[in-house]
Design an enzyme around this catalytic site. Structure first.
Site, PDB file in Angstrom:
ATOM      1  N   LYS A 149     -73.913 -34.135  13.626  1.00  0.00           N
ATOM      2  CA  LYS A 149     -74.325 -32.752  13.411  1.00  0.00           C
ATOM      3  C   LYS A 149     -73.246 -31.827  13.975  1.00  0.00           C
ATOM      4  CE  LYS A 149     -76.440 -28.745  14.182  1.00  0.00           C
ATOM      5  NZ  LYS A 149     -75.877 -27.638  14.989  1.00  0.00           N
ATOM      6  N   GLU A 164     -70.448 -34.698  27.485  1.00  0.00           N
ATOM      7  CA  GLU A 164     -69.211 -34.024  27.909  1.00  0.00           C
ATOM      8  C   GLU A 164     -69.494 -32.541  27.845  1.00  0.00           C
ATOM      9  OE1 GLU A 164     -66.288 -31.795  27.816  1.00  0.00           O
ATOM     10  OE2 GLU A 164     -65.628 -32.740  25.952  1.00  0.00           O
ATOM     11  N   CYS A 170     -63.265 -26.774  27.106  1.00  0.00           N
ATOM     12  CA  CYS A 170     -64.107 -27.156  28.235  1.00  0.00           C
ATOM     13  C   CYS A 170     -63.289 -27.492  29.469  1.00  0.00           C
ATOM     14  CB  CYS A 170     -65.004 -28.328  27.856  1.00  0.00           C
ATOM     15  SG  CYS A 170     -64.097 -29.712  27.137  1.00  0.00           S
ATOM     16  N   GLU A 200     -68.482 -20.682  33.814  1.00  0.00           N
ATOM     17  CA  GLU A 200     -67.570 -20.971  32.713  1.00  0.00           C
ATOM     18  C   GLU A 200     -67.597 -19.806  31.726  1.00  0.00           C
ATOM     19  OE1 GLU A 200     -66.524 -24.717  29.846  1.00  0.00           O
ATOM     20  OE2 GLU A 200     -68.635 -24.142  29.986  1.00  0.00           O
TER      21      GLU A 200
END
Length: 482
Positions: free
Chosen positions: A188, A262, A296, A393
């Site tokens: 997906k 992750e 990331c 983040e």
């Protein structure tokens, strides 16, 4: 688009041709080797972040569609897993070669749908995509020698959910090891970047991959959630936000599904006083402004030794003033568009919070295009560990600068985060690099470089950056019953 600031000479526009890729007006789901409409006929529009132009309409998968895809993958698993590894390898090699042959087309497509500069999709993303399929093709007939015991067996159906920042590369990270080990896949892609996954479906057909081995379901978070929760999925792999990763972990808890996550990061880039300044500046720029900081493992915290802070920041600001922001299809562009209006709003809010909390904000002179989603490269000084921009983040082109005096202080500041995905160390002393690296709680530590990837090297994090490893021999384990 003019450069961010005037330079000694001007670059003429060098746009890559859009004619390299033919985008259809609409796309269906890819289930059991065929493109098919979604149940109920729902569709959504996918746009180009740099222009807000609608690129295509894409099918919105329902829970019933996800179930169809999983059933197709389960049916295909029996024959696919029974193939000798050398036979599976042939398909992977074929896919890798087709990716190479169609790399220009795929690079243009990725730039249009994601917003990142063409020189990144062309020179970084696509070579790595092909390399991952080549690498895991090589493992397909050597699993007995991978260190997981004799005759390791595949798990079954892998449900994979990938993000929008590296759509095709994250697909390769997931699908290549899954197929090499004999699993079948339902993938997906992210809602904002579905097109490269759908083009990959066509590559699977071109390569003659048996029906049902790879299935692609598109849509928002709902089909992703249905895939994760499906009772006939044996393995879940997710790359994305920490919040969604936690929700997936709660869904999978108590089941027999294997899980790898992750997730987010707040990478520290540590620069010691003996570092080569110019080289470090290039590494800092690559660490946080590559893909507009939407990485990331971005080096979003610059932790610099106090004695060289002023010199380094002067050099960094000069370098930022030469970056070119604008049309991502222009081969001279360094900074492309932010992926979506939602992501731009998040970046803007966090940067404004940094300024409101007392950090000093700086950006080079920068004219932003009228259409699309844009954010100027930004750095903050006078940042403390208590600032929001040093803890959360941002996932954008925003760099927070902190200083240190001793190696122990650098390590303490680098580890002062809930994340643990990446870090960088800049020093001429190999002994110092090794000593500091051994103390950092980060899955990947780069030495005198940043954001360098290789399919033979494992990647993954600690703490709220997730668990499990992708890439290398380690990446096989997540898809084997060991």
């Amino acid at each position: 688009m003019a450069p961010v600031s005037a330079s000694a000479f001007e670059y003429a526009p060098a746009p890559e041709s859009r004619s390299a890729v033919d985008i259809a007006p609409s796309y269906g789901l890819f289930i059991d080797g065929e493109f098919t409409d979604a149940t109920g006929g729902k569709v959504f529009k996918t746009v180009s972040p740099s222009t807000e132009e609608v690129l295509s309409e894409v099918a919105e998968a329902s829970e019933e569609d996800v179930d169809r895809a999983v059933k197709a993958a389960r049916k295909a698993f029996e024959k696919w897993s029974a193939l000798p590894g050398a036979e599976r390898a042939k398909y992977l090699f074929r896919i890798a070669r087709i990716i190479q042959e169609r790399s220009r087309e795929l690079a243009v497509l990725e730039t249009l749908n994601n917003g990142k500069p063409i020189k990144e999709t062309r020179d970084a993303d696509l070579p790595l995509v092909a390399a991952h399929f080549f690498y895991y093709a090589g493992w397909a007939d050597k699993l007995d020698h991978a260190g997981f015991g004799a005759n390791p067996r595949p798990l079954g159906v892998a449900g994979q959910v990938i993000p929008w920042n590296f759509p095709l590369l994250m697909l390769a990270w997931k699908i290549a090891p899954a197929l090499a080990t004999g699993n079948t896949v339902v993938l997906k892609p992210a809602e904002t970047t579905p097109l490269s996954a759908l083009f990959f479906a066509d590559i699977c057909r071109q390569a003659g991959l048996p029906k049902g081995v790879v299935n692609i379901v598109t849509g928002d978070g709902r089909p992703g959630a249905a895939l994760v929760a499906h009772p006939d999925v044996n393995k879940v792999a997710f790359t994305g936000s920490t919040a969604v990763g936690k929700a997936i972990a709660r869904t999978v808890a108590g089941t027999r599904k294997k899980l790898t996550l992750e997730l987010g990061g707040k990478g520290a880039n540590i620069v010691f006083d003996d570092a080569p300044i110019d080289q470090a500046v290039e590494g800092i720029v690559n660490g946080i402004f590559f893909n507009q900081g939407q990485v990331c493992c971005a080096g979003s915290r610059l932790i610099v030794q106090e004695s060289i802070q002023d010199e380094l920041l002067d050099a960094l600001k000069r370098r930022l003033s030469t970056l070119r922001l604008g049309d991502p299809l222009d081969k001279n562009t360094d900074i492309g568009a932010i992926n979506s209006a939602e992501q731009l709003a998040r970046i803007t809010a966090l940067a404004d919070a940094g300024e409101a909390e007392g950090a000093e904000r700086w950006s080079p002179a920068c004219e932003l295009p009228d259409a699309g989603y844009w954010f100027a490269p930004t750095l903050f000084t006078n940042v403390t560990q208590a600032h929001t921009i040093a803890r959360e983040e941002i996932f954008g082109p925003v760099l927070s600068v902190l200083s240190f005096r001793t190696p122990d202080e650098a390590v303490a500041k680098a580890n002062n985060t809930q994340y643990g995905l990446s870090a960088g160390i800049w020093s001429e002393k190999g002994s110092r690099i090794l000593a500091v690296a051994s103390k950092l709680r980060a899955g990947v530590v780069w030495s005198n470089t940043f954001n360098k990837f290789d399919p033979t090297s494992p990647f993954g994090g600690y703490k709220e950056s997730g668990f499990g490893r992708e890439g290398g021999r380690h990446g096989l384990e997540a898809y084997l019953d060991v």
